[in-house]
Scaffold this motif. Structure first.
Motif, PDB file in Angstrom:
ATOM      1  N   MET A 234     -27.017  29.247   0.852  1.00 33.72           N
ATOM      2  CA  MET A 234     -26.565  28.639  -0.403  1.00 33.72           C
ATOM      3  C   MET A 234     -27.576  28.931  -1.503  1.00 33.72           C
ATOM      4  SD  MET A 234     -25.015  25.036   0.813  1.00 33.72           S
ATOM      5  CE  MET A 234     -23.692  24.972   2.014  1.00 33.72           C
ATOM      6  N   TYR A 235     -27.048  29.318  -2.653  1.00 30.90           N
ATOM      7  CA  TYR A 235     -27.916  29.638  -3.790  1.00 30.90           C
ATOM      8  C   TYR A 235     -27.571  28.717  -4.950  1.00 30.90           C
ATOM      9  CZ  TYR A 235     -28.328  33.815  -0.929  1.00 30.90           C
ATOM     10  OH  TYR A 235     -28.532  34.666   0.120  1.00 30.90           O
ATOM     11  N   GLY A 236     -28.559  28.474  -5.806  1.00 29.69           N
ATOM     12  CA  GLY A 236     -28.289  27.590  -6.937  1.00 29.69           C
ATOM     13  C   GLY A 236     -29.467  27.611  -7.886  1.00 29.69           C
ATOM     14  N   SER A 237     -29.867  26.412  -8.355  1.00 28.03           N
ATOM     15  CA  SER A 237     -30.962  26.351  -9.329  1.00 28.03           C
ATOM     16  C   SER A 237     -32.304  26.535  -8.612  1.00 28.03           C
ATOM     17  CB  SER A 237     -30.926  25.022 -10.071  1.00 28.03           C
ATOM     18  OG  SER A 237     -31.145  23.976  -9.157  1.00 28.03           O
ATOM     19  N   THR A 238     -33.365  26.583  -9.382  1.00 28.19           N
ATOM     20  CA  THR A 238     -34.688  26.821  -8.788  1.00 28.19           C
ATOM     21  C   THR A 238     -35.078  25.647  -7.894  1.00 28.19           C
ATOM     22  OG1 THR A 238     -35.593  25.883 -10.786  1.00 28.19           O
ATOM     23  CG2 THR A 238     -35.485  28.263 -10.674  1.00 28.19           C
ATOM     24  N   ARG A 239     -36.022  25.894  -6.979  1.00 26.39           N
ATOM     25  CA  ARG A 239     -36.324  24.890  -5.939  1.00 26.39           C
ATOM     26  C   ARG A 239     -37.195  23.750  -6.439  1.00 26.39           C
ATOM     27  NH1 ARG A 239     -35.056  26.177  -0.760  1.00 26.39           N
ATOM     28  NH2 ARG A 239     -36.777  24.975   0.116  1.00 26.39           N
ATOM     29  N   GLN A 240     -37.897  23.929  -7.565  1.00 25.07           N
ATOM     30  CA  GLN A 240     -38.739  22.835  -8.068  1.00 25.07           C
ATOM     31  C   GLN A 240     -37.825  21.710  -8.547  1.00 25.07           C
ATOM     32  OE1 GLN A 240     -39.303  25.947  -8.746  1.00 25.07           O
ATOM     33  NE2 GLN A 240     -41.384  26.314  -8.044  1.00 25.07           N
ATOM     34  N   TYR A 241     -38.146  20.477  -8.184  1.00 26.15           N
ATOM     35  CA  TYR A 241     -37.299  19.361  -8.609  1.00 26.15           C
ATOM     36  C   TYR A 241     -37.641  18.948 -10.037  1.00 26.15           C
ATOM     37  CZ  TYR A 241     -35.006  14.912  -9.007  1.00 26.15           C
ATOM     38  OH  TYR A 241     -34.191  13.897  -9.444  1.00 26.15           O
ATOM     39  N   THR A 242     -36.626  18.849 -10.884  1.00 24.12           N
ATOM     40  CA  THR A 242     -36.831  18.279 -12.229  1.00 24.12           C
ATOM     41  C   THR A 242     -35.789  17.196 -12.427  1.00 24.12           C
ATOM     42  OG1 THR A 242     -35.380  19.998 -13.095  1.00 24.12           O
ATOM     43  CG2 THR A 242     -37.740  20.378 -13.308  1.00 24.12           C
ATOM     44  N   LEU A 243     -36.136  16.213 -13.226  1.00 24.11           N
ATOM     45  CA  LEU A 243     -35.240  15.061 -13.397  1.00 24.11           C
ATOM     46  C   LEU A 243     -33.925  15.487 -14.027  1.00 24.11           C
ATOM     47  CD1 LEU A 243     -35.616  12.230 -12.533  1.00 24.11           C
ATOM     48  CD2 LEU A 243     -36.336  11.591 -14.835  1.00 24.11           C
ATOM     49  N   MET A 244     -34.013  16.339 -15.068  1.00 26.39           N
ATOM     50  CA  MET A 244     -32.800  16.834 -15.715  1.00 26.39           C
ATOM     51  C   MET A 244     -32.689  18.317 -15.386  1.00 26.39           C
ATOM     52  SD  MET A 244     -31.685  14.193 -17.212  1.00 26.39           S
ATOM     53  CE  MET A 244     -30.393  14.822 -18.238  1.00 26.39           C
ATOM     54  N   ASP A 245     -31.953  18.640 -14.344  1.00 27.67           N
ATOM     55  CA  ASP A 245     -31.856  20.040 -13.928  1.00 27.67           C
ATOM     56  C   ASP A 245     -30.848  20.755 -14.823  1.00 27.67           C
ATOM     57  OD1 ASP A 245     -31.707  22.452 -12.749  1.00 27.67           O
ATOM     58  OD2 ASP A 245     -31.358  21.727 -10.719  1.00 27.67           O
ATOM     59  N   GLU A 246     -31.332  21.715 -15.626  1.00 26.01           N
ATOM     60  CA  GLU A 246     -30.410  22.374 -16.562  1.00 26.01           C
ATOM     61  C   GLU A 246     -29.465  23.329 -15.843  1.00 26.01           C
ATOM     62  OE1 GLU A 246     -32.549  24.795 -19.308  1.00 26.01           O
ATOM     63  OE2 GLU A 246     -34.092  25.332 -17.851  1.00 26.01           O
ATOM     64  N   HIS A 247     -29.785  23.697 -14.618  1.00 28.60           N
ATOM     65  CA  HIS A 247     -28.920  24.628 -13.897  1.00 28.60           C
ATOM     66  C   HIS A 247     -28.134  23.940 -12.789  1.00 28.60           C
ATOM     67  CE1 HIS A 247     -31.011  27.557 -16.191  1.00 28.60           C
ATOM     68  NE2 HIS A 247     -32.129  27.483 -15.509  1.00 28.60           N
ATOM     69  N   GLN A 248     -27.867  22.646 -12.953  1.00 25.65           N
ATOM     70  CA  GLN A 248     -27.173  21.902 -11.897  1.00 25.65           C
ATOM     71  C   GLN A 248     -25.805  22.536 -11.574  1.00 25.65           C
ATOM     72  OE1 GLN A 248     -28.184  19.682  -9.792  1.00 25.65           O
ATOM     73  NE2 GLN A 248     -26.175  19.515  -8.873  1.00 25.65           N
TER      74      GLN A 248
ATOM     75  N   GLY B 293     -19.250  31.776 -14.653  1.00 29.73           N
ATOM     76  CA  GLY B 293     -19.409  30.349 -14.936  1.00 29.73           C
ATOM     77  C   GLY B 293     -18.901  29.897 -16.287  1.00 29.73           C
ATOM     78  N   ARG B 294     -18.425  30.829 -17.126  1.00 28.70           N
ATOM     79  CA  ARG B 294     -18.096  30.458 -18.506  1.00 28.70           C
ATOM     80  C   ARG B 294     -16.683  29.898 -18.587  1.00 28.70           C
ATOM     81  NH1 ARG B 294     -18.809  32.711 -24.254  1.00 28.70           N
ATOM     82  NH2 ARG B 294     -20.991  32.653 -23.716  1.00 28.70           N
ATOM     83  N   PRO B 295     -16.501  28.767 -19.284  1.00 30.15           N
ATOM     84  CA  PRO B 295     -15.162  28.165 -19.364  1.00 30.15           C
ATOM     85  C   PRO B 295     -14.193  29.019 -20.194  1.00 30.15           C
ATOM     86  CG  PRO B 295     -16.857  26.679 -20.246  1.00 30.15           C
ATOM     87  CD  PRO B 295     -17.509  27.976 -19.984  1.00 30.15           C
ATOM     88  N   VAL B 296     -12.937  29.014 -19.777  1.00 27.83           N
ATOM     89  CA  VAL B 296     -11.879  29.796 -20.439  1.00 27.83           C
ATOM     90  C   VAL B 296     -10.680  28.865 -20.637  1.00 27.83           C
ATOM     91  CG1 VAL B 296     -10.545  31.927 -20.243  1.00 27.83           C
ATOM     92  CG2 VAL B 296     -12.690  31.740 -19.053  1.00 27.83           C
ATOM     93  N   ASP B 297      -9.821  29.212 -21.592  1.00 31.43           N
ATOM     94  CA  ASP B 297      -8.601  28.421 -21.806  1.00 31.43           C
ATOM     95  C   ASP B 297      -7.515  28.855 -20.833  1.00 31.43           C
ATOM     96  OD1 ASP B 297      -9.232  26.696 -23.898  1.00 31.43           O
ATOM     97  OD2 ASP B 297      -9.148  28.328 -25.341  1.00 31.43           O
ATOM     98  N   TYR B 298      -6.874  27.863 -20.213  1.00 33.10           N
ATOM     99  CA  TYR B 298      -5.711  28.136 -19.365  1.00 33.10           C
ATOM    100  C   TYR B 298      -4.607  27.149 -19.717  1.00 33.10           C
ATOM    101  CZ  TYR B 298      -8.482  31.120 -16.350  1.00 33.10           C
ATOM    102  OH  TYR B 298      -9.250  32.129 -15.865  1.00 33.10           O
ATOM    103  N   GLN B 299      -3.375  27.602 -19.553  1.00 34.81           N
ATOM    104  CA  GLN B 299      -2.242  26.692 -19.745  1.00 34.81           C
ATOM    105  C   GLN B 299      -1.317  26.882 -18.548  1.00 34.81           C
ATOM    106  OE1 GLN B 299      -0.286  26.516 -23.708  1.00 34.81           O
ATOM    107  NE2 GLN B 299       1.549  27.085 -22.611  1.00 34.81           N
ATOM    108  N   ILE B 300      -1.014  25.768 -17.879  1.00 33.86           N
ATOM    109  CA  ILE B 300      -0.097  25.843 -16.729  1.00 33.86           C
ATOM    110  C   ILE B 300       1.192  25.153 -17.137  1.00 33.86           C
ATOM    111  CG2 ILE B 300       0.261  25.179 -14.330  1.00 33.86           C
ATOM    112  CD1 ILE B 300      -2.672  25.302 -13.902  1.00 33.86           C
TER     113      ILE B 300
ATOM    114  N   GLY C 211     -21.681  25.611  -7.410  1.00 34.44           N
ATOM    115  CA  GLY C 211     -20.934  26.831  -7.099  1.00 34.44           C
ATOM    116  C   GLY C 211     -20.386  27.529  -8.328  1.00 34.44           C
ATOM    117  N   LEU C 212     -20.826  27.116  -9.537  1.00 28.70           N
ATOM    118  CA  LEU C 212     -20.370  27.789 -10.754  1.00 28.70           C
ATOM    119  C   LEU C 212     -21.428  28.784 -11.191  1.00 28.70           C
ATOM    120  CD1 LEU C 212     -19.093  24.724 -12.796  1.00 28.70           C
ATOM    121  CD2 LEU C 212     -17.846  26.170 -11.226  1.00 28.70           C
ATOM    122  N   GLY C 213     -21.067  30.041 -11.255  1.00 29.28           N
ATOM    123  CA  GLY C 213     -22.030  31.036 -11.712  1.00 29.28           C
ATOM    124  C   GLY C 213     -22.908  31.529 -10.565  1.00 29.28           C
ATOM    125  N   GLU C 214     -23.725  32.541 -10.871  1.00 34.14           N
ATOM    126  CA  GLU C 214     -24.565  33.161  -9.843  1.00 34.14           C
ATOM    127  C   GLU C 214     -25.827  32.336  -9.644  1.00 34.14           C
ATOM    128  OE1 GLU C 214     -25.942  37.678  -9.210  1.00 34.14           O
ATOM    129  OE2 GLU C 214     -27.050  36.647 -10.786  1.00 34.14           O
ATOM    130  N   GLY C 215     -26.090  31.997  -8.393  1.00 37.44           N
ATOM    131  CA  GLY C 215     -27.303  31.225  -8.101  1.00 37.44           C
ATOM    132  C   GLY C 215     -28.555  32.027  -8.427  1.00 37.44           C
TER     133      GLY C 215
END
Length: 1547
Positions: free
Chosen positions: A320-334, A30-37, A339-343
């Protein structure tokens, strides 16, 4: 020495018994990297359409860039370069679509019409060799008109560069071979040229287990208003593929929505986009949010072999995997839901299927678009399997290494599978360095029952393949094949969906292929999911802290052993990590907790043996509530009454190449060893990256539960963490490694082969990156009551025990000689400049110091060159400790400040070998003097001048025609003397005897991509090392001229300052990164050496990304003070400061002193004058004499040279020897030839990514030698001025466009238009031949096109201002193509385009002699026909066809033109000028056009006569004959009655 390989194998087998945890803790996806096309659009060909004005649009994701517009051409030439920069995670990057579209007549007001597009994902380009396509043709197609076929071709280069990738651009001078379209298509290998259109059907049936997507407060509000309790989610599914998007409808308020819809995409097959993205989203008034994302990888659900199958999937559930199932207003793992990173938690599962249908494009009712249709309901249950009850059991045997921060609160663990959750009870803690939980004899257990479709077969197959892969290493392949075949046959009938069956067939085929070629081609990850993965969460104070994810296939039980998951019923070491982005960087490297966990998953009805894998010796404790119930109730805890006591000995010898954790560039490392619930630390060694602890850590009374025999086969793992001790604050984490101990039970003998254990290297990881190696050995000894005397003792070091003798390596006496040459580029330390530095060398506790440099600014070299010290080192080279180089600065009051340090991790390359073993070693002392005899061949052979590459035959004789550029272009073709890389990489960095060691200071970067260490470099130490065993053989020291002060560094030049003239030639730069808004740059060169700087600002090259500089710069310098040459390319700006595009640095000193003689490249032939003149002030014979003297060779002696003047042949012979110098024994090496090197340009703001490349070379001449001649003229070739005269004589068979108002007669008002450079600049028209009724036109009209031409590059050069706002002219290079078009003139409306022909003046078909012989074949079979070049022929006359495309895109002949082409130089044109059209001078006579071309009203009768008689004379004659006949018949019938009466009456 021990056998390394045997040891490695043992380690593998040990890991095989117990599941090995992954040492790389940090998530990388999930970590951003530099690319040049970078994309170069070169040209387009065969575009479908009439007389178009094409523009190419390059689109990547949401970024669009356009080329300039080319007018009235179907084959435009652009050669425009575009760069796109991205900073995104790799998965996002590789899913982005690169789209090339050609648009016709786009301008400010209108968006233009699309001709065709080409799509490919970035991942396809990145997976190519060198991450690029070079000079390939993209096939354009129109997705809205799929019956049409190819819409044209675009030739382009596409390269994707990640950080640290370097791209090699293939050098190609002539582009004729690339002009062949079919062989150079922009397609990955294995993709057919003819791709077909296909429909991709993604059917979405239903979803289950969706989480809440709203707060409970909202639920209560809704309930109050509506009166019913609704589900808090409004889901819909969005599908993305190949840049197209489709959505299903929104199902309001439903946790278990049912859609039964399908999304249909139309795309070419095989597609060049790998993944379909399926996302469940929650519809919301403000913004829609992703609930979960699933990627369907088309490579995994299809097979392209000859017995392959089209992509097919399901119907199957996708988890499908992702953030935790509890709903929070500001989901830090959105991000995880996108699909970015391991759920970190189960989100939902979706029932879907994918199918592909190849379209028959001939059928008329085909439509193409992305659409959503209602899918018919059908019996899905059949495919998804019957639902069964599954049972998951887990037992926590141990929980250790819990972070201190969490340890103060109550801790509990939670296990989830799908939506089902089971919390284990909370527990107390015990303190240590980390906390651990007091599980001891009592082990808590959890279990979950859940219901899933029974699709175990898929997981079983994956497990079998895993095991096959493992067994391949150890089993005979043939016996394995038959076992597998039996497995697969029995399963083939059980396959549920088509994909299940096809995959099994594929696997069987793969197994058969495996016998032929040893390579496992299985697709190991299962694309059709079944049981969701298991998550283990650690909770503290009701907050989720850390998690681990266990794939369900790994713990799935089967009656058949081979199908059981690798961790099923086994104790598994699980490391909990932080979720989502929290896991990036240093926080993610620390273990949150280490669990020893036992997991079992299987059908509830098969669960009778679920405890069988646990270590023996326990009792089950059932829940009090259940105690009266069935026997089969799972236990809530296990109590162990059997335990073994061990002693662990950790022999911590040393570590090397550790991570620099302090600002000094060093660390104060200590190691902490964890085993079970115990931990101990080594002592702290200050300021080193290569600590030698030589310490034995003894762990007494280690209690392990279970039977002794089980523990012997499969002991728990040892975790070793290395920290840096800081005076303030807590110790900083450096890295971690895992090890397994060698076990001795009490009834076994302590002795070979297993004991004492050998030292072994363990790789230390920090995050995902290697951070050094640990040399250690671990043994676990069983203790009984009797064995209490087992503790080793050592009085010498007090409580610290050294590694005992049988384990520590055997030492020998070595001598290490150090060559101290000098220090370079030292940066300021604590704001003060370094003035009196010294170098300290240390290895294994011994060392040597250099002399102090008295004034670093004046002379940074050492006065005493060689020193040595003796040291005891292990005999095994692999165990040699590192050598540390430290530079200190002597300040006032006797203070020493560390400047920087360097650790030489391997001394292997510095081990001295005697001269007879390695003949080519500069440092070897003189061997017996040899002599070099050179004799000459006869005259004819020697005088033959080396022809450089493919210079034209007729030009070869004319020396005046040739210049340095002829040589350059000829060399590019052969790639002989033009290196496509730096000279250093060709000659081992010129470190043949003088090595450069970078000095580091400061903390190493924690960037995920291993922050480039360049920022930490504070200077460079130049010198060398030589290491040999004592005693040394006497024959070396007895050698004549052996200087004992220099040791093994004999015949090394002195290091006094030396004045040098440096001559830098800069040829050109390529693919520069655009620096201006217009996507171009205005580059110029800056050369810097020491304090001298040369700026070539006034000669900047306007708006050019591939500038040709062709300049040389002379700078005088003094080595060693000024030895680092910087060549930079800057972008000139009218306002503000100029921007750096990129720079390259060259260490001239190493080149200057190298035995490869990189001062001035040796030419391949010796010329005294001309473009190929000898550049070196020394002649070849003088160079050879010097080399012989330096190498202690007697000679050179020149033999008789045949019938040749002695002086002449000596130079040529000497040159021949120099070019083959590497063949001379002992002293020979390859001398640097005359060359051009290509160096990457780098920019400190964009580290690791090339900003372009520069072609250049450097000559160096010592000032105490004869002065060199003037610099070679490499100025860019001036284009030569030519004039092309084109006479249009006649046209024939031009199609007739106009209908005559009165007669309906078809005619055309023909004129011919032509241009060479570009539509607006120099287009010329003939006069109009009115009313041509046959398509014949007579013109006798002359076009005159003056142009500037570069013969070597075969390009026309145009200089013009880009727009009215441009400051200066921009130079363009375009191929010489003459375009002729035929038009129909109209008075009141726009002229009609009829046809065109384009002739490449270098290669065009010879014209036909007559109009009859002229046909379409001249264009259709252009490749096969012989071609001519106007630059060789000078004058050509003939007939050529005009062509256009009809409605079906077929080529049709629309006319023929008789033309004469005449090429003259500017001088010839001045001598014999000609007029335009039919004007003076040298006028052409008027064409003989028929009268009818005049207007109707000038001579109506004449015109009528011409029109009617000319076209209808036969019809008129026939009609007249018929009238005559009818008249005669009428007269006959009229007079017949009278005549008959007469006859009858007899009158």
């Amino acid at each position: 020495m021990f056998n390394v390989e045997a040891k490695v194998n043992v380690t593998l087998v040990l890991w095989f018994l117990r599941s090995k945890p992954d040492i790389k803790m940090e998530p990388s996806s999930g970590r951003p990297v530099d690319y040049q096309i970078s994309i170069t659009v070169i040209e387009a060909r065969q575009l479908i359409g009439l007389n178009m004005d094409p523009v190419v649009c390059v689109e990547i994701g949401d970024d669009k860039k356009y080329t300039s517009m080319k007018e009235s051409t179907n084959c435009p030439y652009y050669n425009e370069y575009f760069v796109f920069d991205f900073h995104v995670p790799p998965d996002v990057m590789f899913d982005k679509i690169i789209k090339l579209s050609v648009i016709h007549s786009k301008n400010l007001l209108r968006s233009g019409t699309l001709v065709g597009t080409f799509k490919m994902d970035v991942g396809t380009v990145y997976s190519q060799p060198e991450h690029q396509f070079y000079h390939k043709w993209a096939i354009l197609s129109d997705p809205d008109d799929i019956t049409a076929g190819c819409k044209g071709y675009v030739k382009c280069d596409i390269a994707v560069v990640g950080k640290g990738d370097n791209i090699k651009t293939p050098h190609k001078a002539n582009e004729t071979d690339e002009d062949e379209l079919e062989g150079n298509l922009l397609l990955p290998e294995g993709i057919p040229v003819e791709r077909q259109w296909a429909r991709f059907y993604v059917k979405i049936y239903r979803a289950e287990g969706l989480p809440k997507m709203n707060t409970n407060i909202m639920a209560n509000v809704k309930k109050a208003f509506i009166g019913e309790n609704r589900d808090l989610v409004d889901p819909y599914v969005q599908v993305q593929f190949a840049g197209q998007k489709g959505k299903t409808s929104v199902q309001k308020s439903s946790y278990e929505p049912i859609w039964n819809e399908q999304v249909v995409f139309t795309e070419l097959f095989p597609p060049l986009c790998k993944r379909i993205k399926v996302q469940i989203r929650d519809s919301d008034k403000v913004n829609d949010v992703a609930i979960g994302t699933h990627f369907v990888d088309l490579r995994k659900i299809s097979n392209d072999g000859d017995k392959g199958f089209l992509p097919t999937l399901g119907p199957a559930w996708a988890n499908m995997y992702g953030s935790t199932r509890q709903y929070t207003l500001m989901d830090e793992h959105q991000d995880l839901n996108e699909g970015l990173g391991e759920g970190v938690s189960f989100r939902a599962r979706l029932l879907l299927s994918v199918a592909v249908e190849i379209l028959d494009t001939t059928s008329p009712e085909l439509m193409s678009s992305t659409e959503v249709k209602f899918a018919s309901r059908f019996a899905i249950n059949l495919a998804t399997g019957k639902i069964d009850e599954f049972f998951l059991f887990g037992s926590f045997l141990e929980a250790t290494m819990i972070d201190r921060k969490i340890g103060d609160k109550a801790i509990s663990f939670e296990i989830t599978i799908g939506k089902e959750t089971f919390p284990s009870s909370w527990v107390k803690r015990h303190k240590g360095n980390y906390f651990h939980l007091p599980y001891f004899e009592k082990k808590p257990c959890v279990y979950i029952k859940s219901w899933w479709q029974d699709q175990r077969r898929r997981l079983y197959n994956s497990n079998m393949m895993d095991k096959i892969a493992d067994k391949l290493v150890s089993i005979n392949l043939y016996s394995l094949y038959f076992i597998c075949k039996g497995w697969f046959k029995s399963e083939l009938n059980a396959g549920r969906t088509k994909l299940d069956r096809e995959r099994l067939k594929s696997c069987m085929r793969e197994m058969e292929e495996l016998i032929n070629q040893f390579g496992l081609l299985f697709i190991l990850s299962q694309p059709q999911h079944s049981i969701p993965d298991v998550f283990i969460w650690m909770m503290s104070n009701n907050k989720r802290i850390a998690y681990a994810r266990v794939p369900s296939k790994d713990i799935l039980y089967s009656i058949v052993d081979e199908e059981t998951g690798k961790d099923c019923g086994k104790v598994k070491a699980v490391f909990l990590k932080l979720p989502g982005k929290k896991g990036f960087g240093p926080a993610g490297w620390t273990v949150q907790s280490k669990l020893e966990l036992y997991l079992w998953l299987g059908l509830n009805k098969q669960r009778k043996d679920f405890l069988s894998g646990l270590p023996n010796g326990f009792e089950e404790i059932k829940s009090a509530k259940m105690s009266h119930g069935l026997h089969s109730v799972p236990p809530v805890s296990l109590v162990y009454n059997m335990k073994q006591v061990f002693q662990l000995r950790a022999h911590m010898y040393q570590a090397r190449s550790l991570f620099a954790a302090d600002n000094s560039g060093l660390s104060d490392p200590f190691a902490r060893v964890f085993f079970s619930t115990h931990s101990q630390v080594t002592e702290i060694l200050s300021e080193t990256l290569c600590p030698t602890w030589d310490q034995l850590l003894v762990f007494d009374d280690v209690e392990l539960f279970g039977e002794a025999s089980e523990l012997r086969d499969d002991p728990p793992i040892i975790v070793v963490e290395i920290f840096d001790q800081d005076t303030v604050g807590k110790a900083e984490f450096i890295g971690r490694t895992f090890a397994k101990p060698t076990i001795k039970m009490c009834d076994e003998h302590y002795g070979p082969p297993r004991f004492p254990p050998q030292l072994e290297y363990y790789q230390i990881y920090r995050g995902n990156h290697a951070a050094g190696e640990l040399l250690a050995a671990f043994e676990l000894l069983q203790v009984t009551k009797r064995h209490t005397h087992m503790r080793p003792t050592d009085s010498e070091r007090g409580p610290i025990l050294p590694v005992p003798l049988g384990i520590r390596p055997i030492l020998s006496r070595y001598r290490i000689e150090v060559l101290f040459w000098g220090l370079r580029d030292l940066k300021r330390i604590n704001l003060a400049q370094v003035d009196r530095p010294r170098v300290d060398i240390e290895c294994a506790g011994r060392g040597v110091q250099s002399v102090l440099i008295q004034n670093y600014k004046k002379n940074p070299n050492f006065s005493t060159l060689v020193k040595w010290f003796e040291v005891d080192l292990p005999e095994n080279e692999l165990l040699h400790p590192p050598l540390n180089i430290r530079v200190v600065d002597c300040r006032a009051f006797g203070r020493y400040i560390l400047v920087g340090s360097h650790a030489v991790s391997s001394l292997r390359r510095f081990i001295y070998t005697t001269p007879d073993k390695a003949s080519n070693n500069w440092a070897t002392a003189g061997v017996r003097r040899r002599s070099l005899n050179v004799s000459g061949p006869d005259k004819k052979q020697k005088k033959k001048k080396k022809k450089k590459g493919g210079v034209e035959e007729e030009e070869e004789t004319d020396e005046r025609m040739l210049d340095w550029w002829s040589k350059y272009f000829a060399s590019i073709e052969t790639l002989k003397e033009v290196y496509d890389k730096e000279l250093e990489s060709e000659y081992g960095n010129f470190e043949d005897w003088l090595h450069t060691f970078n000095l580091y200071r400061g903390k190493a970067g924690d960037d995920d991509e291993q922050a480039l260490d360049d920022d930490r470099i504070v200077g460079r130490f130049k010198g060398s090392l030589c290491m040999y065993k004592l005693p040394v053989s006497e024959e070396i020291t007895r050698e004549a001229g052996f200087d004992p002060n220099m040791g093994m560094f004999q015949s090394i030049p002195h290091n006094d300052p030396i004045n040098v003239l440096v001559r830098v030639y800069v040829v050109r730069a390529t693919d520069l990164h655009p620096a201006d808004i217009n996507g171009k740059a205005d580059p110029y060169v800056v050369i810097k050496l020491g304090k001298s700087e040369v700026k070539d600002k006034e000669n900047y090259i306007s708006k050019q990304l591939n500038p040709v500089f062709g300049k040389s710069f002379d700078i005088e310098a003094t080595f060693p003070m000024e030895s680092m040459l910087t060549v930079s390319v800057y972008d000139w700006d009218l306002v503000g400061t100029d921007d750096l595009i990129g720079e390259t640095k060259i260490d001239l000193e190493n080149r200057f002193y190298s035995k490869y003689r990189a001062t001035c490249g040796i030419s391949s032939n010796y010329s005294v004058h001309g473009y190929n003149v000898w550049r070196d002030p020394l002649k070849p014979s003088q160079i050879l004499a010097k080399l012989c003297k330096d190498g202690k060779i007697d000679g050179p002696h020149y033999g008789p040279g045949g019938r040749v003047k002695v002086k002449q042949t000596e130079e040529h012979l000497a040159l021949t020897v120099l070019t083959h110098w590497e063949e001379i024994p002992r002293v020979g090496c390859k001398l640097v030839p005359e060359h051009v090197e290509t160096r990457p340009l780098l920019n400190p703001d964009k580290p690791g990514i090339e900003q372009g490349r520069i072609e250049m070379w450097v000559d160096m001449f010592p000032m105490d030698m004869p002065a060199p001649g003037p610099a070679i003229d490499t100025a860019p070739r001036k284009p030569k001025r030519y004039e092309l005269r084109v006479i249009i004589w006649n046209t024939d068979e031009v199609i007739l466009e106009d209908d005559d108002y009165f007669t309906g007669e078809k005619s055309s008002d023909i004129f011919v238009r032509g241009w060479l450079k570009g539509q607006q600049e120099d287009r010329q028209d003939t006069d109009v031949h009115y009313h041509s009724l046959t398509g014949e036109g007579n013109f006798n009209w002359r076009f005159v096109f003056p142009f500037d031409y570069l013969m070597a590059e075969e390009k026309i050069v145009i200089s013009k201002k880009e727009s009215m706002f441009s400051w200066d002219e921009t130079e363009y290079k375009i191929p010489p193509r003459l375009t002729l078009q035929v038009w129909d003139a109209d008075h009141f409306s726009a002229d009609d385009f009829l046809g065109a022909i384009e002739l490449d003046l270098n290669r065009f078909p010879r014209g036909a002699k007559t109009a009859k012989q002229c046909s379409l074949a001249m264009i259709r079979n252009e490749q096969e026909l012989p071609t001519i070049s106007i630059f060789k022929q000078k004058r050509v006359k003939g007939w050529w066809p005009f062509v256009a495309r009809d409605e079906n895109d077929e080529m049709e002949l629309t006319g023929k033109v008789e033309a004469e082409l005449h090429l003259v130089t500017a001088e010839e044109a001045e001598k014999s000028p000609v007029g335009l059209g039919r004007n003076e001078p040298d006028p052409l006579e008027k064409p003989n056009r028929p009268d009818t071309s005049l207007m109707w009203f000038l001579g109506p009768l004449k015109s009528i006569r011409y029109f009617i008689w000319h076209n209808y004379r036969w019809q008129i004659l026939k009609v007249l004959a018929l009238i005559l006949l009818l008249l005669m018949l009428g007269v006959f019938l009229y007079s017949l009655p009278g005549y008959l009466v007469k006859k009858m009456l007899g009158a």
